[in-house]
Design a protein around this motif. Sequence first.
Motif, PDB file in Angstrom:
ATOM      1  N   CYS A 256     -48.876 -33.066   5.807  1.00  0.00           N
ATOM      2  CA  CYS A 256     -48.634 -32.074   5.060  1.00  0.00           C
ATOM      3  C   CYS A 256     -49.943 -31.402   4.325  1.00  0.00           C
ATOM      4  O   CYS A 256     -49.955 -30.212   4.039  1.00  0.00           O
ATOM      5  N   LEU A 280     -43.674 -29.532   8.333  1.00  0.00           N
ATOM      6  CA  LEU A 280     -42.794 -29.553   7.397  1.00  0.00           C
ATOM      7  C   LEU A 280     -41.532 -30.450   7.689  1.00  0.00           C
ATOM      8  O   LEU A 280     -40.678 -30.730   6.838  1.00  0.00           O
ATOM      9  N   LEU A 343     -39.112 -18.616   6.327  1.00  0.00           N
ATOM     10  CA  LEU A 343     -40.813 -18.575   6.304  1.00  0.00           C
ATOM     11  C   LEU A 343     -41.098 -17.380   6.748  1.00  0.00           C
ATOM     12  O   LEU A 343     -41.098 -16.753   7.852  1.00  0.00           O
ATOM     13  N   ILE A 382     -39.778 -18.738   1.552  1.00  0.00           N
ATOM     14  CA  ILE A 382     -40.948 -19.143   1.237  1.00  0.00           C
ATOM     15  C   ILE A 382     -41.787 -18.230   2.138  1.00  0.00           C
ATOM     16  O   ILE A 382     -42.064 -18.071   3.267  1.00  0.00           O
ATOM     17  N   ILE A 384     -45.189 -17.389   3.354  1.00  0.00           N
ATOM     18  CA  ILE A 384     -46.161 -17.897   3.500  1.00  0.00           C
ATOM     19  C   ILE A 384     -47.346 -16.930   4.135  1.00  0.00           C
ATOM     20  O   ILE A 384     -48.724 -17.659   4.253  1.00  0.00           O
ATOM     21  N   TRP A 408     -46.561 -19.165  -1.160  1.00  0.00           N
ATOM     22  CA  TRP A 408     -47.997 -19.623  -1.116  1.00  0.00           C
ATOM     23  C   TRP A 408     -49.331 -18.932  -1.778  1.00  0.00           C
ATOM     24  O   TRP A 408     -48.858 -17.631  -1.802  1.00  0.00           O
ATOM     25  N   PRO A 467     -49.445 -25.125  -0.513  1.00  0.00           N
ATOM     26  CA  PRO A 467     -48.688 -25.057   0.713  1.00  0.00           C
ATOM     27  C   PRO A 467     -48.277 -26.629   0.747  1.00  0.00           C
ATOM     28  O   PRO A 467     -47.207 -27.146   1.669  1.00  0.00           O
ATOM     29  N   THR A 470     -44.935 -28.038  -0.079  1.00  0.00           N
ATOM     30  CA  THR A 470     -43.487 -27.100   0.266  1.00  0.00           C
ATOM     31  C   THR A 470     -42.344 -28.101   0.678  1.00  0.00           C
ATOM     32  O   THR A 470     -41.401 -27.682   0.039  1.00  0.00           O
ATOM     33  N   ARG A 471     -42.605 -29.220   1.288  1.00  0.00           N
ATOM     34  CA  ARG A 471     -41.566 -30.219   1.580  1.00  0.00           C
ATOM     35  C   ARG A 471     -40.960 -30.592   0.401  1.00  0.00           C
ATOM     36  O   ARG A 471     -39.714 -30.533   0.177  1.00  0.00           O
TER      37      ARG A 471
END
Length: 473
Positions: A256, A280, A343, A382, A384, A408, A467, A470-471
């Motif tokens: 990640c 992810l 995303l 999100i 990105i 992000w 970033p 994120t998970r």
Amino acid sequence: ELLEKVSRGGGESAILRHTQRNKKLFVRQRLKLLLDDDEPFLELSPLAGLGLPYGDVPAAGCLTGVGKICGVWCVLSANDATVKGGTIYPIGVKKQLRAQEIALQNRLCAVYLVDSGGAFLPLQSELFPDKLHGGRLFYNEAVMSAMRIPQVAVVCGSCVAGGAYVPTMAEEAVIIDKIGTLFLAGPPLVKAATGEDVSPEDLGGARLHSKVSGCSDHFASSEEEAYKCVRNLISTLNYEQLPEEMLEHDSPLYSCDELLGLAPSHYGSTLPVALILSRLMDGSRFQEFKANYGTTLVTGFGHVEGHLVGVVANNGELSHDAALKGSHFVQLCAQRGLPILFLLNTAPQTAGPTSILQSNRLKAQASMMGAVACAAVPKITIIIGGCYGSESYAMCGRSFSPNFLFLWPNARVALVDPRHFSDTPEAGNGDCAADESQLKHLKEKLEEESSAFYSSARLWDDGVILPQNTRKV
């Protein structure tokens, strides 16, 4: 650096005054006593208010977040009294309303830690009169009670004027001896109105409200006792929520941490979104839907931290075919009751050879907007990369009410991308130098206003995240 700055509240001297002179715990110490150990805590919109024109106020003056107390997911809203004595500014009201919206939308228990000097009167016209100003907090409390969503409050400092209704409208309220005070108008206003000298304790202290007025349900002799009391209250709520499956899950095959280097710097990036998904999804597994159709939008199923989700990810401009695919996939997720992860990295639309192609794309995007708006499943967005124009609606931007929206740090949010502009005005427009100057000024303004930090300071989102986190988020 910005998160570190905000975490210091009103600064070192303000924290010393708060903890040593006033004998109170710092807001983050309070949350540590309240929340379960070793459980995740998601702070919401930590940069809200940063850089806004409120003098030297570093941020919103209140901390909001989602975490577990005695195993129950809760939304927490806590004043930070080191920031101007917890004074409520317009952005602070907006932040607290967003926390309540999350509690309502996700049926989460709400916990309020009140330590505030009340509204900032010079900005009362931005705080008080309108539908989504301060009074909406109390309206929401009543609606949440009617929906049987539990609410618990702690008076751990000053609780003045309209803010006094926050604890009194909660199901149960705890007040802390010597530091908790609750009144509509404090001692200075009593003196001005009647000439009477009265102490904060006699006017609205913990003993008065626990023994005489009944405004408080629980008396605590210390802050530690108060938060222990709240944990006991929540453990006895018998508040049934959706069962949370404790699933074994594996990490992505790719680190990640590499997401930090994969964040798109602009919409024109040729980076395939599959590179991001592979860092992810659990085990880097992704079951793609319509892989060879409308390839500028990637859709499919996978797991994140053990939870099955549908994924809708930009991989270029949202073409006619891509929008039709997105509409079909979102309807599938709604039918199956699956949460959707968007995303978002939209590209400006290029002009087609004919107006018919443009109209077809418009109709397809409208179809996707309808599917996204009406899908009665949790939605997490999100950003990105770029979030521009109408494509952001179909991708569940803020106006389409995702349950959560994060950015992000490289994200850009604007109607148009200033980098897409020409630097030179069109010929035949009169004063070319003046036009060029105006165009340059507009580009600079758009560039500043499209920053992720400009967005987050105004609470257009739920926070800027790294970033690589994120998970977890």
